[in-house]
Design a protein around this motif. Sequence first.
Motif, PDB file in Angstrom:
ATOM      1  N   MET A  25       0.843  -1.207   0.000  1.00  0.00           N
ATOM      2  CA  MET A  25       0.000   0.000   0.000  1.00  0.00           C
ATOM      3  C   MET A  25       0.874   1.251   0.000  1.00  0.00           C
ATOM      4  SD  MET A  25      -2.528   1.262   2.990  1.00  0.00           S
ATOM      5  CE  MET A  25      -4.138   1.865   2.566  1.00  0.00           C
ATOM      6  N   PRO A  26       0.591   2.192  -0.890  1.00  0.00           N
ATOM      7  CA  PRO A  26       1.379   3.434  -0.879  1.00  0.00           C
ATOM      8  C   PRO A  26       1.195   4.166   0.460  1.00  0.00           C
ATOM      9  CG  PRO A  26      -0.095   3.325  -2.787  1.00  0.00           C
ATOM     10  CD  PRO A  26      -0.466   2.207  -1.886  1.00  0.00           C
ATOM     11  N   GLU A  27       2.318   4.548   1.056  1.00  0.00           N
ATOM     12  CA  GLU A  27       2.282   5.292   2.310  1.00  0.00           C
ATOM     13  C   GLU A  27       2.669   6.748   2.040  1.00  0.00           C
ATOM     14  OE1 GLU A  27       4.392   3.335   5.544  1.00  0.00           O
ATOM     15  OE2 GLU A  27       4.267   1.408   4.523  1.00  0.00           O
ATOM     16  N   LEU A  28       2.857   7.497   3.110  1.00  0.00           N
ATOM     17  CA  LEU A  28       3.158   8.926   2.964  1.00  0.00           C
ATOM     18  C   LEU A  28       4.244   9.229   1.915  1.00  0.00           C
ATOM     19  CD1 LEU A  28       3.644  11.449   5.867  1.00  0.00           C
ATOM     20  CD2 LEU A  28       5.258  11.329   3.986  1.00  0.00           C
ATOM     21  N   PRO A  29       5.418   8.588   1.962  1.00  0.00           N
ATOM     22  CA  PRO A  29       6.460   8.974   0.990  1.00  0.00           C
ATOM     23  C   PRO A  29       6.065   8.700  -0.463  1.00  0.00           C
ATOM     24  CG  PRO A  29       7.432   7.827   2.844  1.00  0.00           C
ATOM     25  CD  PRO A  29       5.939   7.639   2.956  1.00  0.00           C
ATOM     26  N   GLU A  30       5.316   7.609  -0.678  1.00  0.00           N
ATOM     27  CA  GLU A  30       4.902   7.277  -2.038  1.00  0.00           C
ATOM     28  C   GLU A  30       3.855   8.297  -2.527  1.00  0.00           C
ATOM     29  OE1 GLU A  30       5.101   4.857   0.396  1.00  0.00           O
ATOM     30  OE2 GLU A  30       7.011   4.089  -0.347  1.00  0.00           O
ATOM     31  N   VAL A  31       2.890   8.606  -1.670  1.00  0.00           N
ATOM     32  CA  VAL A  31       1.835   9.544  -2.075  1.00  0.00           C
ATOM     33  C   VAL A  31       2.410  10.954  -2.216  1.00  0.00           C
ATOM     34  CG1 VAL A  31      -0.445  10.467  -1.487  1.00  0.00           C
ATOM     35  CG2 VAL A  31       0.085   8.073  -1.016  1.00  0.00           C
ATOM     36  N   GLU A  32       3.363  11.304  -1.346  1.00  0.00           N
ATOM     37  CA  GLU A  32       4.038  12.604  -1.471  1.00  0.00           C
ATOM     38  C   GLU A  32       4.798  12.685  -2.801  1.00  0.00           C
ATOM     39  OE1 GLU A  32       3.839  15.212   0.560  1.00  0.00           O
ATOM     40  OE2 GLU A  32       5.357  16.455  -0.402  1.00  0.00           O
ATOM     41  N   THR A  33       5.396  11.572  -3.210  1.00  0.00           N
ATOM     42  CA  THR A  33       6.096  11.520  -4.500  1.00  0.00           C
ATOM     43  C   THR A  33       5.130  11.822  -5.641  1.00  0.00           C
ATOM     44  OG1 THR A  33       7.703   9.919  -3.668  1.00  0.00           O
ATOM     45  CG2 THR A  33       7.367   9.961  -6.059  1.00  0.00           C
ATOM     46  N   LEU A  34       3.961  11.150  -5.618  1.00  0.00           N
ATOM     47  CA  LEU A  34       2.960  11.412  -6.663  1.00  0.00           C
ATOM     48  C   LEU A  34       2.527  12.868  -6.628  1.00  0.00           C
ATOM     49  CD1 LEU A  34       0.689   8.249  -6.366  1.00  0.00           C
ATOM     50  CD2 LEU A  34       2.293   8.803  -8.207  1.00  0.00           C
ATOM     51  N   CYS A  35       2.314  13.389  -5.413  1.00  0.00           N
ATOM     52  CA  CYS A  35       1.848  14.765  -5.263  1.00  0.00           C
ATOM     53  C   CYS A  35       2.842  15.734  -5.912  1.00  0.00           C
ATOM     54  CB  CYS A  35       1.693  15.056  -3.767  1.00  0.00           C
ATOM     55  SG  CYS A  35       0.981  16.653  -3.422  1.00  0.00           S
ATOM     56  N   ARG A  36       4.119  15.556  -5.620  1.00  0.00           N
ATOM     57  CA  ARG A  36       5.141  16.462  -6.186  1.00  0.00           C
ATOM     58  C   ARG A  36       5.232  16.312  -7.701  1.00  0.00           C
ATOM     59  NH1 ARG A  36       9.923  16.511  -1.528  1.00  0.00           N
ATOM     60  NH2 ARG A  36       8.473  17.043   0.151  1.00  0.00           N
ATOM     61  N   GLN A  37       5.154  15.059  -8.173  1.00  0.00           N
ATOM     62  CA  GLN A  37       5.246  14.849  -9.622  1.00  0.00           C
ATOM     63  C   GLN A  37       4.021  15.424 -10.332  1.00  0.00           C
ATOM     64  OE1 GLN A  37       6.054  10.558  -9.624  1.00  0.00           O
ATOM     65  NE2 GLN A  37       8.222  10.952  -9.933  1.00  0.00           N
ATOM     66  N   LEU A  38       2.832  15.249  -9.741  1.00  0.00           N
ATOM     67  CA  LEU A  38       1.612  15.816 -10.347  1.00  0.00           C
ATOM     68  C   LEU A  38       1.705  17.339 -10.405  1.00  0.00           C
ATOM     69  CD1 LEU A  38      -1.069  13.546  -8.619  1.00  0.00           C
ATOM     70  CD2 LEU A  38      -0.586  13.630 -11.087  1.00  0.00           C
ATOM     71  N   ASN A  39       2.271  17.939  -9.348  1.00  0.00           N
ATOM     72  CA  ASN A  39       2.392  19.396  -9.334  1.00  0.00           C
ATOM     73  C   ASN A  39       3.394  19.908 -10.360  1.00  0.00           C
ATOM     74  OD1 ASN A  39       0.469  20.501  -7.532  1.00  0.00           O
ATOM     75  ND2 ASN A  39       1.610  19.634  -5.809  1.00  0.00           N
ATOM     76  N   GLY A  40       4.221  19.023 -10.872  1.00  0.00           N
ATOM     77  CA  GLY A  40       5.129  19.414 -11.945  1.00  0.00           C
ATOM     78  C   GLY A  40       4.464  19.400 -13.310  1.00  0.00           C
ATOM     79  N   ILE A  41       3.266  18.834 -13.386  1.00  0.00           N
ATOM     80  CA  ILE A  41       2.602  18.671 -14.686  1.00  0.00           C
ATOM     81  C   ILE A  41       1.255  19.377 -14.777  1.00  0.00           C
ATOM     82  CG2 ILE A  41       1.494  16.977 -16.208  1.00  0.00           C
ATOM     83  CD1 ILE A  41       3.417  14.925 -15.325  1.00  0.00           C
ATOM     84  N   LEU A  42       0.439  19.172 -13.734  1.00  0.00           N
ATOM     85  CA  LEU A  42      -0.991  19.495 -13.878  1.00  0.00           C
ATOM     86  C   LEU A  42      -1.404  20.959 -13.706  1.00  0.00           C
ATOM     87  CD1 LEU A  42      -2.804  16.446 -12.235  1.00  0.00           C
ATOM     88  CD2 LEU A  42      -2.261  16.862 -14.639  1.00  0.00           C
ATOM     89  N   PRO A  43      -0.775  21.745 -12.813  1.00  0.00           N
ATOM     90  CA  PRO A  43      -1.315  23.091 -12.598  1.00  0.00           C
ATOM     91  C   PRO A  43      -1.418  23.885 -13.901  1.00  0.00           C
ATOM     92  CG  PRO A  43       0.198  22.555 -10.849  1.00  0.00           C
ATOM     93  CD  PRO A  43       0.325  21.450 -11.889  1.00  0.00           C
ATOM     94  N   GLY A  44      -2.586  24.495 -14.103  1.00  0.00           N
ATOM     95  CA  GLY A  44      -2.831  25.286 -15.310  1.00  0.00           C
ATOM     96  C   GLY A  44      -3.447  24.480 -16.435  1.00  0.00           C
ATOM     97  N   GLN A  45      -3.398  23.160 -16.335  1.00  0.00           N
ATOM     98  CA  GLN A  45      -3.963  22.336 -17.416  1.00  0.00           C
ATOM     99  C   GLN A  45      -5.470  22.175 -17.239  1.00  0.00           C
ATOM    100  OE1 GLN A  45      -2.327  19.366 -19.566  1.00  0.00           O
ATOM    101  NE2 GLN A  45      -0.400  19.219 -18.435  1.00  0.00           N
TER     102      GLN A  45
END
Length: 259
Positions: free
Chosen positions: A1-21
């Motif tokens: 199960m993804p825990e804090l570090p895994e979900v934080e990784t997704l969060c940071r990577q998503l913020n590199g792509i999604l804002p403004g889209q």
Amino acid sequence: MPELPEVETLCRQLNGILPGQEIRNVQVVDARLGLLAGLDGHRIIGVTRRGKGLCVKLENGPTVLLHLRMTGRLLWQKGASPLPSHTRLIISFAAGKLLLIDPRRFATVRLGSDPVLSVPLANPLEGLPARRLREIAAERRLPVKSFLMDQRFIAGIGNIYACEILHGAKIDPGRPAGSLTIAEWRRVERAAAAVLPRAVACRGTTVSDWRDLFGASGTNQEHLEVYAREGEVCRRCGGRIERRVMGGRGTWSCPSCQK
Ligand SMILES: [Zn+2]
């Protein structure tokens, strides 16, 4: 199960792509996820993490609340690549597609307002202060490992990182949470401050199926001291790492140096 570090990784990577889209289209492949209507045309403001969950904020729209649960993962796909098996949801943007892939189908997606976590220690990445840990754990008889994993008290820590933090702190996972002294809680605080940020920097721990947003494995498994190392040698003291079951979960520790 993804825990804090895994979900934080997704969060940071998503913020590199999604804002403004802008969301072009939402395709719910697995009806169990429910209807996700009214998202088309909304622009993404940003993504935040709440414990093990993700909140995707939309301009003039609801917040998309995503929880990966057991086997959920997110994948960013560009171009016309074939869909991976177990794809449950497709959110399309001009620049690519965000896929939710989930073999066991426990992941949830719902629309709502930005939630506030009513948890005493809502973000362990900002620290787990020893005094606060001692206050919350006072009189509690549950094992300290179960305490660290209990989402009512602390948000985001699961099995891997509870085992690793307690090894770092030299505490036996089976000790009743209420029995730790303030000096011992300080060791837990210091261990968490080392273990969690390092795991985020490594983009999580890949011991089975964890992959980041771009399909790459994490590298924190190279830093594991006890988790899934039954019978191996403790790098700190030379003792043997043992596995037992606690609260229904495999629990690894070194009995020679964790007391
Ligand atoms: Zn040891």
